[in-house]
Design an enzyme around this catalytic site. Sequence first.
Site, PDB file in Angstrom:
ATOM      1  N   CYS A 117      -0.194 -13.473 -43.749  1.00  0.00           N
ATOM      2  CA  CYS A 117      -0.396 -12.281 -44.588  1.00  0.00           C
ATOM      3  C   CYS A 117      -1.849 -12.064 -45.010  1.00  0.00           C
ATOM      4  CB  CYS A 117       0.481 -12.360 -45.825  1.00  0.00           C
ATOM      5  SG  CYS A 117       2.216 -12.397 -45.407  1.00  0.00           S
ATOM      6  N   HIS A 257      -1.987  -7.686 -51.577  1.00  0.00           N
ATOM      7  CA  HIS A 257      -0.949  -7.878 -50.562  1.00  0.00           C
ATOM      8  C   HIS A 257       0.404  -7.551 -51.203  1.00  0.00           C
ATOM      9  CE1 HIS A 257       1.520  -9.455 -47.464  1.00  0.00           C
ATOM     10  NE2 HIS A 257       1.884 -10.535 -48.128  1.00  0.00           N
ATOM     11  N   ASN A 287       7.272  -5.891 -47.246  1.00  0.00           N
ATOM     12  CA  ASN A 287       6.132  -6.735 -46.883  1.00  0.00           C
ATOM     13  C   ASN A 287       5.906  -6.607 -45.371  1.00  0.00           C
ATOM     14  OD1 ASN A 287       4.348  -8.771 -46.276  1.00  0.00           O
ATOM     15  ND2 ASN A 287       5.402 -10.351 -47.477  1.00  0.00           N
TER      16      ASN A 287
END
Length: 338
Positions: A117, A257, A287
């Site tokens: 990520c 994020h 996500n």
Amino acid sequence: MQKITAAITAVGGYVPDYILTNQELETIVDTTDEWITSRTGIKERHILKGEGLGSSDMAVEAIRELLKKRPDVKPEDIDLVICATTTPDFQFPATSNVISDKAGLVNAFGYDINAACSGFLFALTTGAQFIANGTYKKVIVVGVDKMSSILNYQDRTTCIIFGDGGGAVLLEPDTEGYGILDSVLKSDGAGRAHLHQKAGGSVKPASLETVMNKEHYVYQEGQTVFKFAVKNMADVAAQIMERNKLVADDIQWLVPHQANLRIIAATYERMGLPIEKVMVNIQKYGNTTNGTLPLCLWDYEKQLKKGDNIVLAAFGGGFTWGATYIKWAYDGAKYSLK
Ligand code: UT7
């Protein structure tokens, strides 16, 4: 000699058409819209459907949009494409090569970065070096993932979190002090135990057994990852503020994020920022791993002003985490097609 910095000069994004809602997930696994919303902030996510489509196809759409905003830049002008992805089209060759081929970036060389990520931040920082040292003039950095390709839709602890999508930014030289000014990037390989894909790599190549055991899907120990994410993403965001002598009032935007609304909250609270200064789109995309940060810039581009101080922050598998400080280089309203 004038100092060169790498400025983001255009943004493109793409999410696939199909929307997987929490209500539809209720019919697939034992979950509820209430649980997903209260624990994560997610309401829906986009899923890439269709035979033979991969991460590169979404990246190409994002790049096409980016180039549409900048008709003065031709596909053949691009020197380098760096693709941050955890779901490459193939084990090899690099997805960036596939992207360049499909998007007609005939003069670009490319490679992929895998930092889960945090990949987009790692790729952005790497791409910026080629601009800042004068080697190249036009670098595209992509963050994209087809997370649905590695999700077990029988595992309610992971399949509700992730979605597909991604974005791309163009980096060009700037001599007036705009662009990527600083990054703090971190890794701790001991964290791999808590978030990984068990099979399909050289340690455990794909076999009938690994497929039967569902070892090609995301494995995550949610609570442990949550604890590390909350601490490390907030720490690194605070660190980049301190290092650049920024106080909360100096910052126009935090781009976090999008893993969990509660992790995002811990970060902006630690920075002393109000929610109004935080880019949040987790409710509609979930996500998207490497896609979250460029998709935020894409969604909020219209609101960005030349000179805005922006902090991007990420945390992901590896573990990897980091924060980047950008002085935004253009009025977003001028280019935004949305
Ligand atoms: O982007 C990369 C990095 N990843 C992250 O940052 C993710 C970090 N982790 C998280 O965001 C959270 O840990 C999750 C969203 C994954 C899980 O939330 P949580 O509040 O940590 O839940 P939990 O794992 O502690 O589970 C609480 C309960 C359990 O039931 P019991 O044992 O209390 O009876 C789970 O079985 O919730 C249950 N549960 C669910 N219930 C309904 C787990 N998943 C679900 C679900 N629907 N989808």
